[in-house]
Motif scaffolding. Structure first.
Motif, short mmCIF file in Angstrom:
data_model
loop_
_atom_site.label_atom_id
_atom_site.label_comp_id
_atom_site.label_asym_id
_atom_site.label_seq_id
_atom_site.Cartn_x
_atom_site.Cartn_y
_atom_site.Cartn_z
N LEU A 13 29.78 36.62 51.20
CA LEU A 13 30.48 36.91 52.39
C LEU A 13 30.22 35.73 53.28
CD1 LEU A 13 30.33 40.67 53.36
CD2 LEU A 13 32.36 39.30 52.51
N HIS A 14 28.79 35.29 53.38
CA HIS A 14 28.51 33.84 53.95
C HIS A 14 29.16 32.89 53.58
CE1 HIS A 14 25.97 35.54 57.26
NE2 HIS A 14 24.98 35.25 56.43
N VAL A 15 29.34 32.76 52.05
CA VAL A 15 30.09 31.70 51.62
C VAL A 15 31.53 31.54 51.92
CG1 VAL A 15 30.76 30.72 49.36
CG2 VAL A 15 28.44 31.41 49.59
N ALA A 16 32.07 32.68 52.06
CA ALA A 16 33.46 32.59 52.53
C ALA A 16 33.74 32.23 53.82
CB ALA A 16 33.89 34.04 52.59
N ILE A 17 32.68 32.53 54.84
CA ILE A 17 32.93 31.95 55.98
C ILE A 17 32.45 30.33 56.25
CG2 ILE A 17 32.08 32.19 58.42
CD1 ILE A 17 34.31 34.30 57.56
N TYR A 18 31.47 29.95 55.77
CA TYR A 18 30.81 28.78 55.89
C TYR A 18 31.13 27.86 54.82
CZ TYR A 18 28.01 30.75 59.60
OH TYR A 18 27.79 31.58 60.97
N ALA A 19 31.69 28.29 53.59
CA ALA A 19 32.02 27.20 52.57
C ALA A 19 33.50 27.28 52.24
CB ALA A 19 31.25 27.40 51.57
N GLY A 20 34.14 28.43 52.41
CA GLY A 20 35.52 28.75 52.23
C GLY A 20 35.74 29.87 51.26
N VAL A 21 36.85 30.35 51.61
CA VAL A 21 37.34 31.85 51.02
C VAL A 21 37.61 31.56 49.16
CG1 VAL A 21 39.01 33.56 50.86
CG2 VAL A 21 38.13 32.78 53.05
N PRO A 22 38.19 30.36 49.15
CA PRO A 22 38.41 30.25 47.54
C PRO A 22 36.90 30.06 46.73
CG PRO A 22 39.73 28.59 48.72
CD PRO A 22 38.96 29.39 49.94
N ALA A 23 35.98 29.39 47.44
CA ALA A 23 34.81 29.33 46.65
C ALA A 23 34.01 30.75 46.62
CB ALA A 23 33.62 28.41 47.41
N ALA A 24 34.02 31.46 47.75
CA ALA A 24 33.42 32.88 47.64
C ALA A 24 34.33 33.76 46.49
CB ALA A 24 33.70 33.35 48.94
N ASN A 25 35.71 33.68 46.66
CA ASN A 25 36.60 34.62 45.89
C ASN A 25 36.23 33.99 44.41
OD1 ASN A 25 38.98 36.37 45.37
ND2 ASN A 25 40.06 34.57 44.87
N HIS A 26 35.90 32.93 43.98
CA HIS A 26 35.79 32.51 42.57
C HIS A 26 34.34 33.09 42.23
CE1 HIS A 26 36.40 30.68 38.94
NE2 HIS A 26 35.40 30.09 38.89
N ALA A 27 33.28 33.01 43.21
CA ALA A 27 31.95 33.24 42.84
C ALA A 27 31.95 35.00 42.78
CB ALA A 27 30.99 32.83 43.97
N ILE A 28 32.68 35.63 43.54
CA ILE A 28 32.81 37.03 43.54
C ILE A 28 33.23 37.45 42.06
CG2 ILE A 28 34.02 39.07 44.50
CD1 ILE A 28 33.68 37.83 47.19
N LYS A 29 34.29 36.86 41.76
CA LYS A 29 35.02 37.04 40.41
C LYS A 29 33.62 36.80 39.28
CE LYS A 29 38.75 35.19 39.68
NZ LYS A 29 39.78 34.31 39.50
N ILE A 30 33.10 35.75 39.35
CA ILE A 30 32.04 35.31 38.43
C ILE A 30 30.96 36.79 38.43
CG2 ILE A 30 29.98 33.87 37.72
CD1 ILE A 30 32.04 31.65 38.80
N ALA A 31 30.44 36.95 39.80
CA ALA A 31 29.26 37.95 39.95
C ALA A 31 29.77 39.29 39.19
CB ALA A 31 29.10 38.21 41.21
N LYS A 32 30.98 39.88 39.69
CA LYS A 32 31.56 40.77 39.13
C LYS A 32 31.58 41.05 37.35
CE LYS A 32 35.42 42.65 40.73
NZ LYS A 32 36.93 42.87 41.39
N GLN A 33 31.84 40.06 36.92
CA GLN A 33 31.84 39.73 35.47
C GLN A 33 30.49 40.23 34.85
OE1 GLN A 33 33.83 36.02 34.68
NE2 GLN A 33 35.86 37.16 34.62
N VAL A 34 29.56 39.13 35.51
CA VAL A 34 28.26 39.09 35.11
C VAL A 34 27.56 40.74 35.45
CG1 VAL A 34 25.86 38.50 35.81
CG2 VAL A 34 27.66 36.81 35.53
#
Length: 134
Positions: free
Chosen positions: A103-124
């Motif tokens: 969530l911090h990534v989404a605010i401070y680094a961008g929603v696309p970066a967080a969205n992609h990382a969330i997808k990766i985390a869910k898969q892992v």
């Protein structure tokens, strides 16, 4: 007399920390795949990242794990995000911790970066769950 080819204390500490965080099987795979070309890099990250930074007492492994996942997600380092999400089973970082970091990534680094990382985390996390039930 000191053997100049013997691993340094920092390297030995780094290897112990690396194994504690990433697990023996991951480190063994990395070590066995190492060549003359990338061995200096492996030694560098073992000493610097694992022996110096990850081995410092100020932050816990859980806290370092959360910070690392957020940084890697912000930088778009997908393979490293996956590796460090998997390592949460050894660091004490929870799924809620990972969610909050992203969530911090989404605010401070961008929603696309967080969205992609969330997808990766869910898969892992799905893979980890499947391994637990197998």
């Amino acid at each position: 007399m000191n053997d100049p080819l013997a691993p340094s204390e920092r390297y030995l500490q780094g290897m112990a920390t690396r194994r504690a965080v990433l697990g023996d099987s991951h480190v063994d795979r990395t070590q066995s795949g190492s060549t003359d070309f990338d061995r200096p890099f492996q030694e560098l990250i073992t000493e610097a990242a694992w022996g110096h930074v990850w081995s410092r007492p100020t932050l816990s492994k859980r806290e370092r794990s959360i910070v690392t996942i957020a940084l890697l997600a912000a930088l778009g380092q997908d393979d490293e995000v996956a590796m460090h999400v998997r390592a949460t089973s050894n660091t004490g970082a929870t799924r809620d911790d990972v969610c909050e970091a992203l969530l911090h990534v989404a605010i401070y680094a961008g929603v696309p970066a967080a969205n992609h990382a969330i997808k990766i985390a869910k898969q892992v996390f799905e893979q980890m769950d499947a391994e637990e039930t197998a």
